[in-house]
Design an enzyme around this catalytic site. Sequence first.
Site, PDB file in Angstrom:
ATOM      1  N   LYS A   1     -24.933  42.474  14.060  1.00 28.39           N
ATOM      2  CA  LYS A   1     -23.717  42.829  14.814  1.00 28.39           C
ATOM      3  C   LYS A   1     -23.725  42.013  16.106  1.00 28.39           C
ATOM      4  CE  LYS A   1     -21.636  47.134  15.396  1.00 28.39           C
ATOM      5  NZ  LYS A   1     -20.308  46.957  14.829  1.00 28.39           N
TER       6      LYS A   1
HETATM    7  N1  PMP Z   1     -17.995  45.842   9.347  1.00 28.58           N
HETATM    8  C1  PMP Z   1     -17.863  45.465  10.626  1.00 28.58           C
HETATM    9  C2  PMP Z   1     -17.455  44.061  10.937  1.00 28.58           C
HETATM   10  C3  PMP Z   1     -18.095  46.399  11.655  1.00 28.58           C
HETATM   11  O1  PMP Z   1     -17.966  46.048  12.934  1.00 28.58           O
HETATM   12  C4  PMP Z   1     -18.440  47.731  11.314  1.00 28.58           C
HETATM   13  C5  PMP Z   1     -18.632  48.753  12.396  1.00 28.58           C
HETATM   14  N2  PMP Z   1     -19.927  48.803  12.880  1.00 28.58           N
HETATM   15  C6  PMP Z   1     -18.595  48.063   9.964  1.00 28.58           C
HETATM   16  C7  PMP Z   1     -18.357  47.095   9.015  1.00 28.58           C
HETATM   17  C8  PMP Z   1     -19.042  49.421   9.547  1.00 28.58           C
HETATM   18  O2  PMP Z   1     -20.422  49.599   9.820  1.00 28.58           O
HETATM   19  P1  PMP Z   1     -21.025  51.021  10.121  1.00 28.58           P
HETATM   20  O3  PMP Z   1     -20.652  51.886   8.977  1.00 28.58           O
HETATM   21  O4  PMP Z   1     -22.499  50.800  10.201  1.00 28.58           O
HETATM   22  O5  PMP Z   1     -20.437  51.502  11.393  1.00 28.58           O
END
Ligand code: PMP
Length: 307
Positions: free
Chosen positions: A157
Amino acid sequence: MALPKFAYFEGKIVPYAEAKVGVMTHALNYGTAAFGGVRAYWNEDEKQLFIFRPYDHFKRLLRSARLLCMNFDHTPESLTQVLKDLLRAEDAHEDMYIRPLIYKADEMIGVKCHDMTDEITIFTVPFGRYVSNDTGAHVTISGWRRIDDNTIPARGKIAGAYVNSALIKTDALRAGFDEALVLTQDGHISEGSAENIFMVRDGVLITPPVYENILEGITRRTIIQLAKEELGVEVVERPIDRTEVYICDELFMTGTAAQVTAVTKVDHRPVGDGTMGPITAKLRQMYDDVVRGKLPKYRAWNEPVYE
Ligand code: PMP
């Protein structure tokens, strides 16, 4: 948005106003930071605040750190403890969004990742819905493409990579949509600007695999497990063609912020009969119960903040 009262900054919890960096900070100039997005849910019956899957979130954060050549003494356990202390300092008694951020803190000119000072900060804010129309979102297919693993790895991220998400989201909102799905370089559906994507075709739940430049979502993982174990639904991870989302029976997006957001229209085409489908509705409800600690089987995912 109301500002936090406190932040974890340079190793201790300080008043939010003291958690400041200089304009020369490397991460601000070059996007050399990575973050997490975690939620804590208030359970009114138990008068308890539960952080949802903090160890998994911090494990992913520390993997993003490795992608950016960062080194920390922290572990998922120590970061969870810091987060609990922070939420107690905030005296949080409502649903909260938590933002851990790791960043290159040096005030210097020069683009690189290694041999630098890395810092961790965490702040929390009260938070409700992320996608405003989460029971019937209208999405478009973005004209932007998803960043590739060999450009900026989407499995981390990484802050700088979110320019891609911001461009996708802005163009979708300005064109009157609630969100957008973005294609990989070779034209498959990757994910939303900040959500993973699932579709239902003939009773099978299908989602793109981790090699389709998705973020390895923790909500995605949660939903895959719930669908298999609680609904007995077959789950397949495979590439999804663009036109499959025009003809599928159900479509929804998942994310810590977006939770389970039903998509009922893609580029003006109704999904199924144009209303939220039954598998989506069940998973939405179950997810809300699980995150608030209401399903005993999954209590290990709920980390209580108060003794
Ligand atoms: N894809 C992206 C690009 C994101 O920013 C997120 C949010 N964190 C997600 C998917 C979903 O991930 P998570 O379920 O871990 O929040």
